[in-house]
Design a protein around this motif. Structure first.
Motif, PDB file in Angstrom:
ATOM      1  N   GLY A 151       0.723  -1.317   0.078  1.00  0.00           N
ATOM      2  CA  GLY A 151       0.007   0.048  -0.102  1.00  0.00           C
ATOM      3  C   GLY A 151       0.775   1.424  -0.078  1.00  0.00           C
ATOM      4  O   GLY A 151       0.311   2.251   0.372  1.00  0.00           O
ATOM      5  N   ARG A 152       2.034   1.416  -0.268  1.00  0.00           N
ATOM      6  CA  ARG A 152       2.826   2.452  -0.450  1.00  0.00           C
ATOM      7  C   ARG A 152       4.067   2.302  -1.622  1.00  0.00           C
ATOM      8  O   ARG A 152       4.321   1.022  -1.914  1.00  0.00           O
ATOM      9  CB  ARG A 152       3.542   2.566   1.122  1.00  0.00           C
ATOM     10  CG  ARG A 152       4.362   1.716   1.556  1.00  0.00           C
ATOM     11  CD  ARG A 152       5.368   1.936   2.755  1.00  0.00           C
ATOM     12  NE  ARG A 152       6.160   1.037   3.110  1.00  0.00           N
ATOM     13  CZ  ARG A 152       7.466   0.703   2.475  1.00  0.00           C
ATOM     14  NH1 ARG A 152       7.913   1.694   1.571  1.00  0.00           N
ATOM     15  NH2 ARG A 152       8.427   0.096   2.854  1.00  0.00           N
ATOM     16  N   ASP A 153       4.539   3.436  -1.716  1.00  0.00           N
ATOM     17  CA  ASP A 153       5.640   3.364  -2.568  1.00  0.00           C
ATOM     18  C   ASP A 153       6.875   3.150  -1.906  1.00  0.00           C
ATOM     19  O   ASP A 153       7.316   3.400  -0.772  1.00  0.00           O
ATOM     20  CB  ASP A 153       5.864   4.828  -3.399  1.00  0.00           C
ATOM     21  CG  ASP A 153       4.643   5.231  -4.255  1.00  0.00           C
ATOM     22  OD1 ASP A 153       3.990   4.200  -4.546  1.00  0.00           O
ATOM     23  OD2 ASP A 153       4.534   6.425  -4.736  1.00  0.00           O
ATOM     24  N   VAL A 154       7.957   2.456  -2.677  1.00  0.00           N
ATOM     25  CA  VAL A 154       9.179   2.250  -2.165  1.00  0.00           C
ATOM     26  C   VAL A 154       9.796   3.854  -2.058  1.00  0.00           C
ATOM     27  O   VAL A 154       9.406   4.701  -2.569  1.00  0.00           O
ATOM     28  CB  VAL A 154      10.082   1.687  -3.163  1.00  0.00           C
ATOM     29  CG1 VAL A 154       9.847   0.285  -3.364  1.00  0.00           C
ATOM     30  CG2 VAL A 154      10.307   2.376  -4.644  1.00  0.00           C
ATOM     31  N   LYS A 155      10.962   3.778  -1.331  1.00  0.00           N
ATOM     32  CA  LYS A 155      11.505   4.989  -0.751  1.00  0.00           C
ATOM     33  C   LYS A 155      12.343   5.334  -2.029  1.00  0.00           C
ATOM     34  O   LYS A 155      12.833   4.801  -2.727  1.00  0.00           O
ATOM     35  CB  LYS A 155      12.313   4.837   0.442  1.00  0.00           C
ATOM     36  CG  LYS A 155      11.423   4.601   1.590  1.00  0.00           C
ATOM     37  CD  LYS A 155      12.069   4.294   3.044  1.00  0.00           C
ATOM     38  CE  LYS A 155      11.484   3.918   4.057  1.00  0.00           C
ATOM     39  NZ  LYS A 155      11.339   2.296   4.473  1.00  0.00           N
ATOM     40  N   PRO A 156      12.665   6.867  -2.138  1.00  0.00           N
ATOM     41  CA  PRO A 156      13.336   7.370  -3.090  1.00  0.00           C
ATOM     42  C   PRO A 156      14.673   6.786  -3.557  1.00  0.00           C
ATOM     43  O   PRO A 156      15.322   6.520  -4.525  1.00  0.00           O
ATOM     44  CB  PRO A 156      13.495   8.915  -2.967  1.00  0.00           C
ATOM     45  CG  PRO A 156      12.298   9.164  -2.199  1.00  0.00           C
ATOM     46  CD  PRO A 156      11.934   7.826  -1.243  1.00  0.00           C
ATOM     47  N   GLY A 157      15.471   6.149  -2.232  1.00  0.00           N
ATOM     48  CA  GLY A 157      16.882   5.762  -2.436  1.00  0.00           C
ATOM     49  C   GLY A 157      16.893   4.184  -2.672  1.00  0.00           C
ATOM     50  O   GLY A 157      17.903   3.635  -2.501  1.00  0.00           O
ATOM     51  N   TYR A 158      15.653   3.769  -3.203  1.00  0.00           N
ATOM     52  CA  TYR A 158      15.641   2.268  -3.217  1.00  0.00           C
ATOM     53  C   TYR A 158      16.881   1.666  -4.140  1.00  0.00           C
ATOM     54  O   TYR A 158      17.291   2.443  -5.063  1.00  0.00           O
ATOM     55  CB  TYR A 158      14.492   1.558  -3.658  1.00  0.00           C
ATOM     56  CG  TYR A 158      14.012   1.689  -4.996  1.00  0.00           C
ATOM     57  CD1 TYR A 158      14.281   0.770  -5.918  1.00  0.00           C
ATOM     58  CD2 TYR A 158      13.390   2.688  -5.535  1.00  0.00           C
ATOM     59  CE1 TYR A 158      14.218   0.834  -7.276  1.00  0.00           C
ATOM     60  CE2 TYR A 158      13.078   3.062  -6.913  1.00  0.00           C
ATOM     61  CZ  TYR A 158      13.560   2.054  -7.921  1.00  0.00           C
ATOM     62  OH  TYR A 158      13.308   1.951  -9.110  1.00  0.00           O
ATOM     63  N   HIS A 159      17.449   0.514  -3.755  1.00  0.00           N
ATOM     64  CA  HIS A 159      18.536  -0.072  -4.838  1.00  0.00           C
ATOM     65  C   HIS A 159      17.986  -1.416  -5.338  1.00  0.00           C
ATOM     66  O   HIS A 159      17.117  -2.172  -4.656  1.00  0.00           O
ATOM     67  CB  HIS A 159      19.828  -0.519  -3.593  1.00  0.00           C
ATOM     68  CG  HIS A 159      20.401   0.738  -3.277  1.00  0.00           C
ATOM     69  ND1 HIS A 159      21.555   1.025  -3.781  1.00  0.00           N
ATOM     70  CD2 HIS A 159      20.237   1.478  -2.238  1.00  0.00           C
ATOM     71  CE1 HIS A 159      22.229   2.067  -3.158  1.00  0.00           C
ATOM     72  NE2 HIS A 159      21.434   2.285  -2.184  1.00  0.00           N
ATOM     73  N   VAL A 160      18.274  -1.845  -6.215  1.00  0.00           N
ATOM     74  CA  VAL A 160      18.249  -3.025  -6.916  1.00  0.00           C
ATOM     75  C   VAL A 160      19.494  -3.941  -6.327  1.00  0.00           C
ATOM     76  O   VAL A 160      20.615  -3.649  -6.894  1.00  0.00           O
ATOM     77  CB  VAL A 160      18.234  -2.958  -8.482  1.00  0.00           C
ATOM     78  CG1 VAL A 160      18.033  -4.686  -8.863  1.00  0.00           C
ATOM     79  CG2 VAL A 160      16.932  -2.506  -8.984  1.00  0.00           C
ATOM     80  N   THR A 161      19.353  -4.666  -5.322  1.00  0.00           N
ATOM     81  CA  THR A 161      20.685  -5.286  -4.785  1.00  0.00           C
ATOM     82  C   THR A 161      21.003  -6.562  -5.288  1.00  0.00           C
ATOM     83  O   THR A 161      22.266  -6.847  -5.056  1.00  0.00           O
ATOM     84  CB  THR A 161      20.537  -5.280  -3.253  1.00  0.00           C
ATOM     85  OG1 THR A 161      19.214  -6.378  -3.163  1.00  0.00           O
ATOM     86  CG2 THR A 161      20.323  -4.156  -2.747  1.00  0.00           C
ATOM     87  N   GLU A 162      20.145  -7.118  -5.987  1.00  0.00           N
ATOM     88  CA  GLU A 162      20.590  -8.421  -6.522  1.00  0.00           C
ATOM     89  C   GLU A 162      19.432  -9.016  -7.665  1.00  0.00           C
ATOM     90  O   GLU A 162      18.343  -8.567  -7.429  1.00  0.00           O
ATOM     91  CB  GLU A 162      20.421  -9.695  -5.408  1.00  0.00           C
ATOM     92  CG  GLU A 162      21.095 -10.737  -5.688  1.00  0.00           C
ATOM     93  CD  GLU A 162      20.999 -11.773  -4.421  1.00  0.00           C
ATOM     94  OE1 GLU A 162      22.289 -11.941  -3.886  1.00  0.00           O
ATOM     95  OE2 GLU A 162      20.145 -12.150  -4.086  1.00  0.00           O
ATOM     96  N   VAL A 163      19.917  -9.466  -8.666  1.00  0.00           N
ATOM     97  CA  VAL A 163      19.035  -9.912  -9.599  1.00  0.00           C
ATOM     98  C   VAL A 163      19.584 -11.455  -9.869  1.00  0.00           C
ATOM     99  O   VAL A 163      20.806 -11.438 -10.211  1.00  0.00           O
ATOM    100  CB  VAL A 163      18.984  -9.270 -11.077  1.00  0.00           C
ATOM    101  CG1 VAL A 163      18.215  -9.852 -12.207  1.00  0.00           C
ATOM    102  CG2 VAL A 163      18.854  -7.705 -10.776  1.00  0.00           C
ATOM    103  N   LYS A 164      18.726 -12.536  -9.936  1.00  0.00           N
ATOM    104  CA  LYS A 164      19.244 -13.662  -9.936  1.00  0.00           C
ATOM    105  C   LYS A 164      18.150 -14.406 -10.660  1.00  0.00           C
ATOM    106  O   LYS A 164      17.139 -14.214 -10.806  1.00  0.00           O
ATOM    107  CB  LYS A 164      19.392 -14.249  -8.662  1.00  0.00           C
ATOM    108  CG  LYS A 164      18.340 -14.479  -7.802  1.00  0.00           C
ATOM    109  CD  LYS A 164      18.598 -14.730  -6.226  1.00  0.00           C
ATOM    110  CE  LYS A 164      17.623 -14.296  -5.213  1.00  0.00           C
ATOM    111  NZ  LYS A 164      17.953 -14.242  -3.965  1.00  0.00           N
ATOM    112  N   ALA A 165      18.612 -15.523 -11.355  1.00  0.00           N
ATOM    113  CA  ALA A 165      17.813 -16.511 -12.296  1.00  0.00           C
ATOM    114  C   ALA A 165      18.060 -17.931 -11.882  1.00  0.00           C
ATOM    115  O   ALA A 165      19.142 -18.192 -11.556  1.00  0.00           O
ATOM    116  CB  ALA A 165      18.250 -16.544 -13.672  1.00  0.00           C
TER     117      ALA A 165
END
Length: 173
Positions: free
Chosen positions: A42-56
């Motif tokens: 119910g809320r937006d991510v904070k402006p400083g969010y990071h994509v910390t990991e992408v995995k398959a």
């Protein structure tokens, strides 16, 4: 470009509330300069969010009906923190994913799951809906990834697409 609308309208998403990596990237491509805002709980991510990991991952399993299942899934981990900056532009997100595609080889048709945490609360698993342009930002609504019973899901799908059929043969492909 409109100020509000569904970026995925030109896509043929199977389930607009559970899109693939390719559907997400295709929708973002037309609005790379706009801020990308994920919304969950119910809320937006904070402006400083990071994509910390992408995995398959490639998964092999037996479902509750002892049927073999296999699928590929992409996990994008969001660290929901507030830093002194604005939301990441969609183009930057696409560059991050592009680097991972180069090095890891992500399948665009793979199931897409977001892992979100503020670094304190446990990671929550989410599926993504088709992006929407809303007030000058691209908003991607994340909803909790529910569990399911695959044999029941297949049976329900067959009942839905076979409703009214008089054929003795299976009518769903």
């Amino acid at each position: 470009m409109t100020t509000q609308g569904n970026l995925g309208a030109q896509n043929s998403a199977t389930d607009p509330d559970d899109i693939t990596l390719g559907e997400l990237l295709g929708a973002l491509d037309s609005a790379a300069d706009l801020p990308l805002v994920f919304n969950y709980d119910g809320r937006d991510v904070k402006p400083g969010y990071h994509v910390t990991e992408v995995k398959a991952g490639r998964f092999e399993a037996l479902d509750c009906g002892a049927n073999p299942e296999s699928w590929t899934e992409i996990f994008i981990q969001l660290w929901d923190v507030n830093e002194d900056r604005s939301h990441m532009p969609a183009g930057k997100f696409m560059k991050i994913i592009g680097k991972v595609i180069e090095h890891v080889g992500l399948e665009r048709a793979a199931k897409l799951t977001f892992e979100a945490s503020d670094g304190i609360r446990p990671i929550q698993l989410h599926r993504a809906a088709l992006p929407q342009i809303d007030g000058g930002v691209i908003r991607v609504k994340l909803s909790p990834r529910p569990s399911s019973c695959k044999p029941r899901d297949r049976w329900l799908q067959e009942q839905t697409c076979c409703a009214g059929s008089t054929s003795a043969k299976p009518c769903c492909g």
